[in-house]
Design an enzyme around this catalytic site. Sequence first.
Site, PDB file in Angstrom:
ATOM      1  CB  THR A  82      20.582   5.987 -14.873  1.00 44.94           C
ATOM      2  OG1 THR A  82      19.790   6.677 -13.917  1.00 44.94           O
ATOM      3  CG2 THR A  82      21.023   6.959 -15.941  1.00 44.94           C
TER       4      THR A  82
ATOM      5  CB  SER B  25      14.878  12.155 -16.577  1.00 41.67           C
ATOM      6  OG  SER B  25      15.861  12.825 -15.808  1.00 41.67           O
TER       7      SER B  25
ATOM      8  N   GLY C   5      26.098   4.002  -8.772  1.00 39.90           N
ATOM      9  CA  GLY C   5      26.905   3.937  -7.564  1.00 39.90           C
ATOM     10  C   GLY C   5      27.138   2.510  -7.123  1.00 39.90           C
TER      11      GLY C   5
ATOM     12  NE  ARG D 259      39.250  39.966   4.791  1.00 44.81           N
ATOM     13  CZ  ARG D 259      39.886  41.045   4.331  1.00 44.81           C
ATOM     14  NH1 ARG D 259      39.829  42.182   4.983  1.00 44.81           N
ATOM     15  NH2 ARG D 259      40.566  40.981   3.202  1.00 44.81           N
TER      16      ARG D 259
ATOM     17  N   GLY E 272      39.277  35.653  -1.439  1.00 42.61           N
ATOM     18  CA  GLY E 272      40.258  34.588  -1.654  1.00 42.61           C
ATOM     19  C   GLY E 272      40.172  33.499  -0.609  1.00 42.61           C
TER      20      GLY E 272
ATOM     21  CB  THR F 259      21.759  16.177 -13.343  1.00 42.10           C
ATOM     22  OG1 THR F 259      23.050  15.945 -12.760  1.00 42.10           O
ATOM     23  CG2 THR F 259      21.757  17.506 -14.065  1.00 42.10           C
TER      24      THR F 259
ATOM     25  CD  GLU G 240      17.480   9.423  -6.475  1.00 43.28           C
ATOM     26  OE1 GLU G 240      16.258   9.214  -6.429  1.00 43.28           O
ATOM     27  OE2 GLU G 240      18.305   8.511  -6.580  1.00 43.28           O
TER      28      GLU G 240
ATOM     29  CG  ASP H 173      17.637  17.438 -15.792  1.00 51.95           C
ATOM     30  OD1 ASP H 173      16.740  18.271 -16.040  1.00 51.95           O
ATOM     31  OD2 ASP H 173      18.833  17.656 -15.976  1.00 51.95           O
TER      32      ASP H 173
END
Length: 717
Positions: A175, A181, A214, A348, A438, A459, A461, A463
């Site tokens: 990239t 892409s 990376g 809950r 919460g 997005t 590998e 988009d």
Amino acid sequence: MTELADRAADPAIDPTTNPTTNANPAARSVASSSDATDAGAPAVDVAALGELLLGKWAATRRVARALAGRPELHKTEGLSHTDHRQRVFGQLKILVENGAVHRAFPASVGGADEHGGNVAGFQELVIADPSLQIKAGVQWGLFGSAVNHLGTEEHHRTWLPGIMNLDIPGCFAMTETGHGSDVASIATTATYDPATEEFVVHTPFRAAWKDYIGNAAVDGLAAVVFAQLVTRGVSHGVHAFYMELRDPGTKDFLPGIGGEDDGVKGGLNGIDNGRLHFTNVRIPRTNLLNRYGGVDADGSYTSSIASPGRRFFTMLGTLVQGRVSLDGAAVTASKLALKTAIQYATERRQFNASSQTDEEVLLDYQRHQRRLFTRLATTYAAGFASEQLLQKFDDVFSGRNDTDADRQDLETLAAALKPLSTWHALDTLQECREACGGAGFLIENRFASLRADLDVYATFEGDNTVLLQLVAKRLLADYAKEFRTVNFGVLARYVVGQAAGAAIHRTGLRGVAQFVADSGSVQKAAIAIKDEASQRTLLTDRVQTMVAEVGSALKGANKLPQAQGAALFNKHQNELIEAAQAHAELLQWEAFTEALGKVADPGTKVVLTWLRDLFGLSLIEKNLSWYLMNGRLSMQRGRTVGDYINRLLVKIRPHALDLVDAFGFGPEHLRAEIATGAEKVRQDEAREYFRGQRASGQAPVDEKILIARAAKTAPRR
């Protein structure tokens, strides 16, 4: 603050609404209905269903899941991005020590040539920490895989051992800042110099810098760099080159190489993403990964694939495992979220709409069921489709079915499913977070953390929107082949294929023969939309219609001048992408339906069929306007879709916990406080407290009761 957070658990919950009647056998609260209380009501075989969900590589998944459950691999929340990076790099070494990364590599260098099992195991790492999963994916699924699939045996012997044991941490430098892409248009060049038998790698301007890479910021010692190969003044398109980046001792960049740290991101901060740039960096000619194209010493270029376009897509196609991996990892993340949210929703309690004393369990509210069960159905569908994709991937890379057509099908299938599963994971994590009020916002319950980490899955590998455009082009190509000699009047009847029976299975345009050929009307076929055949009819017809309409609109576009052809395509781009998404949803529905045929236990099959129907009808409901506008459903029939869905929710409710228990996650995988049963303990304590007050006569009298009594005893005028 607490009251507001509790009410946020479900905005549809109101004290005046009527939830599903509540019953509470043993430790589980289930909705009472004729389906739940009949002696012959279906039951889910959780163990058998769990085996089905684990798929072909069940044993590998178990090993990987056990590893992912170990505390030393878990994400530690609150670390600085620097500390998180260091922790994740150390975790990579644990993966090496446990043989978790060698499966897909050649046996000649210590691997097992096990491609499907490798990806299956990799997908489970998202349970431990998405940063660990993606960091491992960069090292072995991208960097190592590029050397493996694009290089020769000599390259394998030279570099793969060090890549496998982490002596050579590496980058996958494809990239660029100016091209994501659109890989074919990257601007970095590798120009061959025959005088020295070297390639000169150069980034000519800022937009050509390799970005979001990376391992580039800190750890990477080498990289597979993608660049335009130029020799003898001719550009032969994008090729891959092995390049050393840093001195192993000092970790300083080598001469001509520079870079920057991308810094803190919205998620995945255990990965050191960065930028790389090259100023006339010379590398040996043999560093070209030349499986599909090579340069001789004198500068002449040769390739076994004559077509530059086909060569480009063949090279990129060998790297499709990234999309396959993300697809399965996204499904796993959705399962984690749903197990936690549904477990919590069975414990809950909120509002006493149907009782003067007991509050209702959240999962007994219809809207809460709508929110979670529809996503549960989609997760099952996405999981079964992901398993089919993984098997297709393994067939191709094992060599069992490795024709050009098989590779094109794999590429299309991955491009169709990865967008849907990653978008679905983000949607599911957000909805589950909100459904837990919460408590869902607390990092200890993982929804917010997982969603942040998975955000970029949509997005990278590829988009998602761009990938769906790739699928759409494949659908148009298949359409053109099928109907090259047929006029639109015939196409309008959607007689796609003439094989009597069900669907023609392929990853391009699916043909379903018998729907309209006899009746001439899809509406007649949809007598009962909850029927499997009718769902297939409606879902398939929509894909066919959308593709046919766009195909007709684009007819002759390839004969127009380039600018006009591009403008025409752009005019219909939105419809194309919607058609591709509809096609991918059909693939998921078909995968779910095929999986039903593998279920032996009758009760489990009944419940899963309800879940499959919920998925199919939810798709129809989502696109109800299309079905109405195109005359596929009458207004009266359209009104029944929601009713059918609501009936299915009641049927599925008693089996909700079984359906998520079948995912097979233990506490070490969920790591969510609200999924530990602590909420049930709190609720039981509260109910016992109020029950004791009432029994002792010490409970205060509600003011509203006094007012009501006074109104009854007041003299009438």
